[in-house]
Enzyme design. Structure first.
Site, PDB file in Angstrom:
ATOM      1  CG  ASP A 107     -24.688  -0.002  -7.189  1.00 38.75           C
ATOM      2  OD1 ASP A 107     -25.159   1.037  -6.456  1.00 38.75           O
ATOM      3  OD2 ASP A 107     -24.889  -0.081  -8.530  1.00 38.75           O
ATOM      4  CG  ASN A 156     -21.737   8.580  -6.001  1.00 36.78           C
ATOM      5  OD1 ASN A 156     -20.873   7.776  -5.256  1.00 36.78           O
ATOM      6  ND2 ASN A 156     -22.490   8.237  -6.880  1.00 36.78           N
TER       7      ASN A 156
END
Length: 333
Positions: A107, A156
């Site tokens: 991340d 995503n």
């Protein structure tokens, strides 16, 4: 006047040998896990504070276009100090058991890019993909047999088309490169992918299958790439697979219900052959799993760091393992 050898900074004591009141031994077996963690974290803060002026000076030299000699010298000094610190950590870590399986939530790519003025999605995620080589190298050196990286989630897919294309392009290029990387073959690293690959472009799936085929015979380390992955989706798919198997065997509904156990469902997870992760690391400062390995992480130790994924260093990785080793794992007992 101070006596010779007093008022040493943490950078000095970090690399000293033996005990002593002023010296840092973050993995002293005499310390309780709680005191050990506190001592280690306090030292890490001191070390980073001592190194910060060197990092700032190096950055200023690069941005203000000062003569390179001094900036090069301070940069080399910083790298040397961290090299010594890494050696110290490695010596401590090798005295205790390593995790068998580490999972990492990658991340912070976008935040890292914004800090550097990058806007092209392909370039943004290429930086993150390059970090994979370091992680593999570190795990291989520590003989950690299983590594799972969450590189792309089902959620995503909700991002802009340009960003999704940038992420998937970086994944495809990296997986294709790994299939031919001499390191992977010398270290006998097996590649596998988990997730809903049917949601991915055909070219990405082709690259993944080629990498899996090229490394299928290896058994020293397993690199699992979670792409198109969601933890809830994995559990739903495992239950669906279990029910389909029972139906093929002619089981009645009541039999299927009776045969549902944690062990039965676990056999149908995406990577049922892997041990559950001992340690899960998340970069970027977010303190949540976001669905990563929901079933398998029931007894995992978690480590959250503020470092953004492309900036994740070996010392950050070693600190995570040190935190894992300092914990008393009771598995509910």
């Amino acid at each position: 006047m101070h006596a010779r050898g007093t008022n040493r900074s943490p950078l000095f004591w970090a690399f000293s040998q033996g005990g002593g009141e002023g010296r840092v031994n973050a993995m002293d077996p005499a310390l309780s896990p709680a005191r050990e963690r506190a001592a280690a974290l306090a030292f890490d803060r001191q070390f980073d504070e001592q190194a910060a002026p060197i990092r700032i000076e190096t950055w200023q030299n690069s941005t203000e276009r000062k003569p390179p000699a001094k900036g090069t010298a301070t940069s080399l000094l910083l790298r040397f100090l961290y090299w010594l610190y890494e050696r110290r950590l490695l010596d401590l870590l090798k005295r205790r058991p390593m995790p068998r399986h580490i999972g990492i939530i990658l991340d912070g790519n976008r935040r890292h890019a914004r800090k550097r003025g990058l806007s092209d999605p392909c370039e943004i995620y290429q930086r993150g993909a390059e970090k994979l080589d370091d992680i593999l190298d570190w795990c291989a050196d520590l003989r950690i047999p299983a590594l799972t990286l969450w590189v792309f989630s089902t959620e995503n897919l909700k991002r802009t088309q340009a960003e999704v294309s940038g992420i998937l392009s970086a994944i495809e290029a990296k997986v294709a490169a790994l299939a031919h990387d001499p390191f992977m073959h010398q270290r006998r690293v097996r590649i596998q992918a988990i997730g809903r690959l049917d949601l991915l472009p055909e070219s990405v799936v082709t690259a993944i299958r080629a990498a899996e085929t090229a490394t299928a015979q290896y058994d020293l380390m397993t690199l699992t790439i979670a792409v198109g992955y969601g933890g809830r989706e994995e559990i739903a798919d495992a239950v669906r697979s279990f029910v389909k198997t029972q139906a093929r065997e002619g089981a009645s509904l009541s039999d299927v219900i009776e045969r549902i156990t944690p062990e039965a469902i676990a056999c149908h997870l995406y990577a049922a052959d892997l041990p559950d992760p001992d340690l899960i690391i998340r970069t970027s400062g977010e303190i949540r799993l976001s669905g990563f390995l929901l079933w398998q992480s029931v007894h995992s130790e978690f480590y959250f760091t503020d470092v953004l994924w492309p900036a994740f260093r070996k010392v950050d990785f070693l600190r995570a393992i040190r935190a894992y080793q300092a914990r008393n794992r009771r598995f509910g007992r």
